[in-house]
Design a protein around this motif. Structure first.
Motif, PDB file in Angstrom:
ATOM      1  N   GLN A 184     -13.337   4.779  -3.226  1.00  0.00           N
ATOM      2  CA  GLN A 184     -14.664   4.299  -2.827  1.00  0.00           C
ATOM      3  C   GLN A 184     -14.542   3.200  -1.769  1.00  0.00           C
ATOM      4  OE1 GLN A 184     -17.867   3.742  -5.815  1.00  0.00           O
ATOM      5  NE2 GLN A 184     -17.828   1.585  -5.216  1.00  0.00           N
ATOM      6  N   LYS A 185     -13.591   2.305  -1.946  1.00  0.00           N
ATOM      7  CA  LYS A 185     -13.414   1.206  -0.993  1.00  0.00           C
ATOM      8  C   LYS A 185     -12.950   1.727   0.366  1.00  0.00           C
ATOM      9  CE  LYS A 185     -11.063  -2.121  -2.677  1.00  0.00           C
ATOM     10  NZ  LYS A 185      -9.885  -2.919  -3.130  1.00  0.00           N
ATOM     11  N   ARG A 186     -12.036   2.686   0.356  1.00  0.00           N
ATOM     12  CA  ARG A 186     -11.454   3.164   1.609  1.00  0.00           C
ATOM     13  C   ARG A 186     -12.372   4.133   2.341  1.00  0.00           C
ATOM     14  NH1 ARG A 186      -7.435   5.130  -0.501  1.00  0.00           N
ATOM     15  NH2 ARG A 186      -7.777   7.382  -0.295  1.00  0.00           N
ATOM     16  N   GLY A 216     -15.801   4.776   1.538  1.00  0.00           N
ATOM     17  CA  GLY A 216     -17.226   4.469   1.518  1.00  0.00           C
ATOM     18  C   GLY A 216     -18.046   5.512   0.783  1.00  0.00           C
ATOM     19  N   ARG A 248     -19.465   6.697  -2.770  1.00  0.00           N
ATOM     20  CA  ARG A 248     -19.715   6.103  -4.089  1.00  0.00           C
ATOM     21  C   ARG A 248     -19.119   6.979  -5.192  1.00  0.00           C
ATOM     22  NH1 ARG A 248     -24.336   6.274  -7.507  1.00  0.00           N
ATOM     23  NH2 ARG A 248     -25.335   7.607  -5.938  1.00  0.00           N
ATOM     24  N   CYS A 249     -18.420   6.348  -6.142  1.00  0.00           N
ATOM     25  CA  CYS A 249     -17.796   7.056  -7.260  1.00  0.00           C
ATOM     26  C   CYS A 249     -18.378   6.586  -8.583  1.00  0.00           C
ATOM     27  CB  CYS A 249     -16.276   6.832  -7.269  1.00  0.00           C
ATOM     28  SG  CYS A 249     -15.396   7.667  -5.948  1.00  0.00           S
ATOM     29  N   LYS A 292     -11.760   3.618  -7.580  1.00  0.00           N
ATOM     30  CA  LYS A 292     -12.219   2.418  -6.872  1.00  0.00           C
ATOM     31  C   LYS A 292     -11.597   2.316  -5.487  1.00  0.00           C
ATOM     32  CE  LYS A 292     -13.089  -0.342 -11.025  1.00  0.00           C
ATOM     33  NZ  LYS A 292     -12.673  -1.542 -11.809  1.00  0.00           N
ATOM     34  N   GLU A 293     -10.312   2.609  -5.391  1.00  0.00           N
ATOM     35  CA  GLU A 293      -9.644   2.580  -4.096  1.00  0.00           C
ATOM     36  C   GLU A 293     -10.257   3.608  -3.142  1.00  0.00           C
ATOM     37  OE1 GLU A 293      -6.969   0.675  -2.793  1.00  0.00           O
ATOM     38  OE2 GLU A 293      -7.651  -0.593  -4.448  1.00  0.00           O
ATOM     39  N   TRP A 314      -8.613   3.087 -11.325  1.00  0.00           N
ATOM     40  CA  TRP A 314      -8.158   2.351 -10.135  1.00  0.00           C
ATOM     41  C   TRP A 314      -8.233   3.224  -8.891  1.00  0.00           C
ATOM     42  CZ3 TRP A 314      -3.885   3.819  -7.232  1.00  0.00           C
ATOM     43  CH2 TRP A 314      -3.538   2.948  -6.200  1.00  0.00           C
ATOM     44  N   ARG A 343       0.825  -1.211   0.000  1.00  0.00           N
ATOM     45  CA  ARG A 343       0.000   0.000   0.000  1.00  0.00           C
ATOM     46  C   ARG A 343       0.863   1.268   0.000  1.00  0.00           C
ATOM     47  NH1 ARG A 343      -2.634  -0.917   4.223  1.00  0.00           N
ATOM     48  NH2 ARG A 343      -1.719   0.588   5.685  1.00  0.00           N
TER      49      ARG A 343
END
Length: 398
Positions: A276-278, A280, A282-283, A273-274, A270, A249
């Motif tokens: 959005q995952k980290r 929360g 929405r993208c 997405k990272e 990418w 990371r």
């Protein structure tokens, strides 16, 4: 030959006692050019003007006056009308025909009262005034002093304008030097990030992989009756896996491999997405299916700007969703990021403390681009990046 200037003037002429074409050097405040074919009248007019404290240039003919005007810029010209070979009207016309002297004010002098009607002709050839002899000294000095003062103010204004232009030029040069320095620092920082990321990924990752293999070998050679040691090796294995993830990371954060290997478009997708995952949040991402080669420097700049936008959203926006749109044509790249957060205040956009925003602007300007930031209270913020792309080289003719 002109009629006498007048009794009062002639007395002054006799006391002047000066000879020569140039009566004094200019002090930079404006010379006075007196043109008359009569030497006595020249000296008389010069004596009349002496209280003004200005240098006086003397010319005995129109041709001599024109020669002087090649090297001098007088504040005003006092010009006799009647002169042999080239009279005052022709002299004035030639003065007006030259770009260098066309704006110098001309005062005509004449000694024949019957020539009043010719004053109109004098004004037609560019005179600003027309005086009859004998001249009233105070009148002549008053009229000449007006143009001397105007010349002085114009000269001061020209100097001020020149100084401001020089200051602006130096400021532009300083800004260009600072921008070049910033570009160099950014380049060095990216190179250092790439080097450190590679070392972390390769060397530290290799050490952790070797350690994990050693722990696996140790676990394999432990007997089933050594449960405490088996549990300890399992804990070590999990710790090594976690450390490898942290290393990956950190290395990716310093320089994502996807940016170098797959380019800007893939890296933008990418990173969204990272994020959005980290976070929360929405993208929604719209990316071009194909695009021209952008080069490493430009791709890095746009990617870092995008990262900074997402960082600001995470820290300040309190947004629930983010929209990302990247467009790349043959002539221009545009990136627009819209969030539905609380909206940035306009004062914050230009605040000196907003170093992240200033850094984004600086990166964009290095490529001739610009960033606009528009916020609406309670309705989110829109950040738009626009960068012109260099024209592709044309193929050589066969």
């Amino acid at each position: 030959m002109l009629a006498p200037v007048g009794p009062a003037v002639c007395v002054l002429a006799r006391t002047a006692g000066r000879t020569g074409t140039l009566a004094g050097m200019s002090d930079g405040q404006g010379e006075i050019l007196v043109v008359d074919d009569d030497a006595g009248n020249l000296l008389a007019v010069e004596a009349l003007l002496e209280p003004l404290g200005q240098a006086v240039l003397r010319a005995r003919s129109g041709r001599e006056a024109l020669r002087l005007l090649l090297h001098h810029d007088p504040a005003v010209i006092v010009l006799d009308v009647r002169m042999p070979r080239m009279d005052g009207f022709e002299t004035a016309q030639r003065i007006r025909a030259r770009e260098r002297s066309r704006h110098i004010p001309i005062i005509f002098l004449t000694g024949v009262s019957a020539e009043t009607a010719s004053a109109f002709r004098g004004y037609e050839v560019g005179a600003v005034d027309y005086l009859m002899k004998p001249v009233v000294p105070d009148v002549l000095r008053s009229k000449v002093s007006v143009f001397v003062e105007l010349h002085r103010k114009n000269a001061a204004l020209a100097r001020e304008i020149g100084e401001r232009q020089l200051a602006e030029q130096r400021l532009l040069e300083s800004q260009a030097q600072l921008r070049a320095l910033a570009a160099r620092l950014i380049s060095i920082r990216e190179e250092e990030r790439t080097r450190i990321a590679r070392e972390i990924h390769d060397e530290l990752g290799q050490f952790l992989t070797g350690l994990k293999m050693d722990v696996a070998w140790l676990r394999k050679h432990l007997g089933k009756d050594q449960a405490p040691l088996l549990d300890k090796t399992e804990t070590m294995r999990r710790l090594i896996d976690s450390t490898m993830q942290v290393v990956r990371r950190i290395a990716t954060g310093m320089r994502p491999e996807i940016l170098d290997e797959m380019g800007l478009v893939a890296a933008i997708g990418w990173q969204a997405k990272e994020f959005q995952k980290r976070m929360g949040i929405r993208c929604r991402v719209r990316l071009p299916a194909s695009h021209p080669d952008l080069g490493s420097a430009l791709s890095t700049a746009v990617f870092r700007i995008f990262q900074e936008i997402l960082t600001n959203i995470a820290r300040h926006a309190k947004a629930g969703s983010v929209g990302v749109q990247l467009q790349i044509s043959a002539k221009r790249l545009t990136l627009e990021v819209v969030d539905d957060g609380r909206g940035i205040a306009q004062a914050a956009v230009h605040a000196r403390e907003s170093l992240g925003l200033l850094g984004m602007q600086e990166r964009a300007q290095l490529f001739g681009g610009e960033i606009s930031i528009r916020g609406r209270p309670g309705r989110g913020t829109t950040v738009s990046l626009s960068i012109p792309l260099p024209a592709a080289p044309q193929p050589a003719p066969a």
